[in-house]
Scaffold this motif. Sequence first.
Motif, PDB file in Angstrom:
ATOM      1  N   TYR A  50      36.284  47.147  16.112  1.00  0.00           N
ATOM      2  CA  TYR A  50      37.091  48.368  16.128  1.00  0.00           C
ATOM      3  C   TYR A  50      37.846  48.560  14.809  1.00  0.00           C
ATOM      4  O   TYR A  50      37.734  49.595  14.164  1.00  0.00           O
ATOM      5  CB  TYR A  50      38.076  48.343  17.294  1.00  0.00           C
ATOM      6  CG  TYR A  50      39.057  49.494  17.252  1.00  0.00           C
ATOM      7  CD1 TYR A  50      38.628  50.796  17.472  1.00  0.00           C
ATOM      8  CD2 TYR A  50      40.397  49.276  16.960  1.00  0.00           C
ATOM      9  CE1 TYR A  50      39.513  51.862  17.401  1.00  0.00           C
ATOM     10  CE2 TYR A  50      41.292  50.333  16.899  1.00  0.00           C
ATOM     11  CZ  TYR A  50      40.846  51.618  17.115  1.00  0.00           C
ATOM     12  OH  TYR A  50      41.722  52.668  17.034  1.00  0.00           O
ATOM     13  N   CYS A  51      38.606  47.537  14.399  1.00  0.00           N
ATOM     14  CA  CYS A  51      39.500  47.739  13.252  1.00  0.00           C
ATOM     15  C   CYS A  51      39.010  47.072  11.976  1.00  0.00           C
ATOM     16  O   CYS A  51      39.517  47.377  10.895  1.00  0.00           O
ATOM     17  CB  CYS A  51      40.914  47.247  13.581  1.00  0.00           C
ATOM     18  SG  CYS A  51      41.083  45.461  13.664  1.00  0.00           S
ATOM     19  N   MET A  69      43.549  60.459  17.587  1.00  0.00           N
ATOM     20  CA  MET A  69      42.720  59.271  17.352  1.00  0.00           C
ATOM     21  C   MET A  69      42.501  58.554  18.665  1.00  0.00           C
ATOM     22  O   MET A  69      43.449  58.236  19.383  1.00  0.00           O
ATOM     23  CB  MET A  69      43.457  58.352  16.378  1.00  0.00           C
ATOM     24  CG  MET A  69      42.589  57.260  15.818  1.00  0.00           C
ATOM     25  SD  MET A  69      41.408  57.966  14.686  1.00  0.00           S
ATOM     26  CE  MET A  69      40.326  56.577  14.509  1.00  0.00           C
ATOM     27  N   ASP A 114      43.097  54.975   8.879  1.00  0.00           N
ATOM     28  CA  ASP A 114      41.660  54.704   8.959  1.00  0.00           C
ATOM     29  C   ASP A 114      41.032  54.940   7.578  1.00  0.00           C
ATOM     30  O   ASP A 114      41.100  56.046   7.046  1.00  0.00           O
ATOM     31  CB  ASP A 114      41.030  55.634  10.000  1.00  0.00           C
ATOM     32  CG  ASP A 114      39.571  55.302  10.277  1.00  0.00           C
ATOM     33  OD1 ASP A 114      38.968  54.561   9.478  1.00  0.00           O
ATOM     34  OD2 ASP A 114      39.031  55.788  11.290  1.00  0.00           O
ATOM     35  N   THR A 141      48.355  50.788  13.257  1.00  0.00           N
ATOM     36  CA  THR A 141      46.993  50.242  13.337  1.00  0.00           C
ATOM     37  C   THR A 141      46.250  50.574  12.052  1.00  0.00           C
ATOM     38  O   THR A 141      46.342  51.704  11.562  1.00  0.00           O
ATOM     39  CB  THR A 141      46.239  50.848  14.541  1.00  0.00           C
ATOM     40  OG1 THR A 141      46.933  50.503  15.734  1.00  0.00           O
ATOM     41  CG2 THR A 141      44.807  50.320  14.612  1.00  0.00           C
ATOM     42  N   ILE A 142      45.537  49.599  11.550  1.00  0.00           N
ATOM     43  CA  ILE A 142      44.742  49.803  10.338  1.00  0.00           C
ATOM     44  C   ILE A 142      43.273  49.608  10.687  1.00  0.00           C
ATOM     45  O   ILE A 142      42.902  48.600  11.302  1.00  0.00           O
ATOM     46  CB  ILE A 142      45.152  48.825   9.220  1.00  0.00           C
ATOM     47  CG1 ILE A 142      46.532  49.182   8.671  1.00  0.00           C
ATOM     48  CG2 ILE A 142      44.150  48.859   8.064  1.00  0.00           C
ATOM     49  CD1 ILE A 142      47.685  48.544   9.351  1.00  0.00           C
ATOM     50  N   GLU A 202      52.803  56.368  17.232  1.00  0.00           N
ATOM     51  CA  GLU A 202      51.942  55.408  16.546  1.00  0.00           C
ATOM     52  C   GLU A 202      51.329  56.026  15.292  1.00  0.00           C
ATOM     53  O   GLU A 202      51.171  57.246  15.202  1.00  0.00           O
ATOM     54  CB  GLU A 202      50.811  54.937  17.466  1.00  0.00           C
ATOM     55  CG  GLU A 202      51.308  54.118  18.641  1.00  0.00           C
ATOM     56  CD  GLU A 202      50.177  53.381  19.335  1.00  0.00           C
ATOM     57  OE1 GLU A 202      49.066  53.346  18.783  1.00  0.00           O
ATOM     58  OE2 GLU A 202      50.425  52.855  20.424  1.00  0.00           O
ATOM     59  N   ARG A 248      42.250  45.051  24.002  1.00  0.00           N
ATOM     60  CA  ARG A 248      42.697  46.418  23.746  1.00  0.00           C
ATOM     61  C   ARG A 248      41.789  47.108  22.729  1.00  0.00           C
ATOM     62  O   ARG A 248      41.415  48.277  22.902  1.00  0.00           O
ATOM     63  CB  ARG A 248      44.142  46.396  23.237  1.00  0.00           C
ATOM     64  CG  ARG A 248      44.718  47.754  22.938  1.00  0.00           C
ATOM     65  CD  ARG A 248      46.201  47.681  22.593  1.00  0.00           C
ATOM     66  NE  ARG A 248      46.606  48.903  21.921  1.00  0.00           N
ATOM     67  CZ  ARG A 248      46.566  49.067  20.601  1.00  0.00           C
ATOM     68  NH1 ARG A 248      46.169  48.076  19.826  1.00  0.00           N
ATOM     69  NH2 ARG A 248      46.931  50.208  20.064  1.00  0.00           N
ATOM     70  N   HIS A 249      41.460  46.401  21.687  1.00  0.00           N
ATOM     71  CA  HIS A 249      40.574  47.009  20.689  1.00  0.00           C
ATOM     72  C   HIS A 249      39.180  47.241  21.262  1.00  0.00           C
ATOM     73  O   HIS A 249      38.504  48.200  20.891  1.00  0.00           O
ATOM     74  CB  HIS A 249      40.528  46.150  19.428  1.00  0.00           C
ATOM     75  CG  HIS A 249      41.680  46.421  18.498  1.00  0.00           C
ATOM     76  ND1 HIS A 249      41.742  45.962  17.217  1.00  0.00           N
ATOM     77  CD2 HIS A 249      42.821  47.128  18.700  1.00  0.00           C
ATOM     78  CE1 HIS A 249      42.864  46.375  16.644  1.00  0.00           C
ATOM     79  NE2 HIS A 249      43.544  47.072  17.535  1.00  0.00           N
ATOM     80  N   THR A 265      46.487  59.222  10.999  1.00  0.00           N
ATOM     81  CA  THR A 265      46.795  59.930  12.238  1.00  0.00           C
ATOM     82  C   THR A 265      48.181  59.537  12.726  1.00  0.00           C
ATOM     83  O   THR A 265      48.467  58.348  12.885  1.00  0.00           O
ATOM     84  CB  THR A 265      45.755  59.590  13.323  1.00  0.00           C
ATOM     85  OG1 THR A 265      44.459  59.946  12.848  1.00  0.00           O
ATOM     86  CG2 THR A 265      46.051  60.338  14.608  1.00  0.00           C
ATOM     87  N   ILE A 270      47.916  55.521  12.804  1.00  0.00           N
ATOM     88  CA  ILE A 270      46.619  54.866  12.602  1.00  0.00           C
ATOM     89  C   ILE A 270      46.120  55.245  11.216  1.00  0.00           C
ATOM     90  O   ILE A 270      45.933  56.417  10.908  1.00  0.00           O
ATOM     91  CB  ILE A 270      45.596  55.294  13.667  1.00  0.00           C
ATOM     92  CG1 ILE A 270      46.115  54.941  15.059  1.00  0.00           C
ATOM     93  CG2 ILE A 270      44.245  54.621  13.414  1.00  0.00           C
ATOM     94  CD1 ILE A 270      45.357  55.583  16.180  1.00  0.00           C
TER      95      ILE A 270
END
Lengths: 76, 570
Positions: free
Chosen positions: A30-31, A1, B270, B316-317, B266, A55-56, B261, B268
Motif C-alpha cells: 500500500y504505502c 483518498m 502520495d 500517511t506517506i 488526516e 490496516r494498510h 490529500t 496523505i
Amino acid sequence: MNSRESQPNPGVWVVPEVSYVDPQRRFCRYCGRPIARGFWRVSSGGETWSYCDARHADLDVGAQPAEHRWQEDRGC
Amino acid sequence: MSAAVDPVTLTVIENALTSTCRDMGVTMMKTSYSPIFNESLDFSCVIFDPEGQMLAQAEFCPSQIGTIKFTVTWTLDELGLDAFEPGDVLLHNDPYRGSGHVPEHMMLKGVFWEGKLFCFVANVAHMSEPGAKTPGGLSGDATEVFQEGLLLPPVKIKRRGEDVDDIWKIILANHRTPKVTYGDFRAMMASLDLAEERMHELLATYGEETVRSACRELLEVAERRMRAEIRSIPRGVYHFEDVIEDDGITDRAYPMKLTLTVADDEVIADFTGSAPQAVGPVNAIYAVTASAVYNAVLHLTDPTIPRNEGCYRPITIIAPPGTIVNCAFPAPVAGGNTETSPRITDMVFGALQHAIPERIVAACGGTSSPFLFGGADPETGDLYAHFHFEGVGWGGRRGLDGNDMVVTINGNCRNTPVEVFETRYPSFRIDRYRLLADSGGPGQWRGGLGGERILTVTAPVTVSALLNRMKTDPWGVLTGGSGARGGIWIERAGSEGWRTFVEEFGTLSPSKFSGIRLEPGDRVRIVMPGGGGYGDPHDRDPEMVTQDVENGFVTIERAVADYGYPGEPR
C-alpha cells in the motif's frame, strides 16, 4: 483518498527469521514502506502481498488498479 | 487503564523529557571531536517507548528526527525486545534498514527500571568520515550504497556496559580518521548515559506508573492537537511537481510528483508518478521522504504541539519502491538526505500555497551544498576529512522576507565558522564569504539571499561535491519570482578565470563529483542559491525596496526591473 470502506482481509501476521545470507527485502504494497521483519501477509488469487499492517491491507485489497500498484517481490 | 495525570505533572514530565533530549545534544556538542558535531550540530536526540514510539525530541536536525523513528523501529523489529539488556548500546547506519544515509550513525540504549525495560534513549549523528570511496563520504558520483561508507546493520557496540572490541576494530579500521570517529562515538555514548541517568531521576521522582501514563497521554494530546490543526486546512487534493536536476552520473532530470490529500483530520502524501530511482546518489529512501513530509507538516501547524509520535499518526506517506522517493537496494542514497529531502518539504508547501497562503513559504535554495574534502596533514601526516555544508536563501513567507544563508529547512544545522575551518584543516584559506546581491527571489516578501565562498587551496586535498539548484530555479509562490541558482567553479593555480569542474576535470556533472585532487594555489568558488519570493514584487513596500538597495541586497538595476523602483511610499 481511499474513500472506499475498509473491508476485512484474509491476512495473517507473519514474523520470519531475519537472514543476512539470503535477505528478503519486502515493501508494503500500500504505502511502499520497507518491512523490517514482521508483516501482514495477504494471499489472494494465487498472489501473495505484504503490508505494514492489517490496516494498510484493508486500504489496498480490492482497490482498482492505480498508478501506485507495483509488483511484489520484483526484486527491488 | 491508568489514571489520568494532572495537567501540571503532565507538563513537568513533558518538559523533563524534552530537556533530557536537549541535554543529550549539549553533551555531544561539548565532548565530541569533529566540527560537524561541535560546530554544525548535525545530530539529534530522542526518547522512545518500547513499542518504538517517539516520546520526545529536541530541536536539532529535522531530517534526522523524522528518520530516526524508522531506524529505531527497524532495530526493534529485527532484533526483538529480548535482545536488549542493561548497558547494551546498539549502533546502526544502514539506509536499507531505515537510516537516513550512511554517514548518519544511530546509537540506541535501553533504559531499565527495577529490572524491566522502560524506554529507549537514542541519538543519531552525522560522522564526518564514514569510510566511503572518497573522504567525508557523500561521493557525488557513487552508483551503489557500498561506495558511500561502511554499512552497519543494528549491532551491539557495547554489551552489558562493556565495549564490544571486535565491532570497534571493524569500524575504526574502515574510517580514515579513527581518532575522530572514536571521540565522536564516545560523545554519543556519553549523551546516552546522561539520558539514562535523567530518566532514572524522573522515574524515582514521579514513579513508573505516573511517567508511563504521562507518556501515553502526551502521545494522545499530540495526535489530537495535530488532527485539529489538519482540520483547519481546507479539504482537498493538491498537486505539485519539482525536479532533481541531475544525479552525478547522467544528465537526466528526475521529476517528483506529489498528490497531497487533506481529508478531514488526516494528510496523505502520495508520490506516485515520481521518476524511477536515479543512477547516482540523489535517491531518498522511504524514511527520508516520510521525514521530509513530517517536517513540512510540522512547519505548517502549531509549534506548541508536543513533538512526539502522536504528531505523525495522522500523516500517511505513499512512496512507490524503486523510485527516487523510495529507492531500492543497492542504489546510492547520500544526496537523498541532503538534496532530495528539502525538495520534498518544499513540494508540500508548494502544493498548499493556495489552500493556506498565510502559512506556506516559497522554495528555499534547496541544497545543503555538501562540499567534502580530506587528505593528509602536511605537518603531522594524520589523515583528516570534513563534510562542509553551506546556508542558502530561504523562501519568503507572508509578512517576512526569507532568511539569508541559513542551512536548508531539513538541516537546522550551522556551517563551520571560518576560524574553525582554517584552524582545524590545513587545506584551505577562506578568501571571501559574503551574501550575494539579487540572489533572493523578488516578491512582496523577498526570498532570502544566497551567498558566495571562495577558498584557496593551501595543501594538496581531495574534494567532492553534491550540490543542487545549479540548473533549476528555487521557485517563488503566488507570483513571487525565483531565487538565483548556485554553482561551483575552479580556477587552477597560475591560470585566470573560473571554469566548471566539467570543463577542468571532465566530471560528469558540474555540481556532483568526487575524488578530485587539488593543489596549492588552486581556488574554488561556491555560490549558494537564494530563496524564492512570495507574492507580487510590485506589492512590496517601497521603503523596504529602498532599504534593500541601501543594504546592497538588491541592485538598483534589479530594483527598477523587478520592483518598479523608485515607487511611491505607501
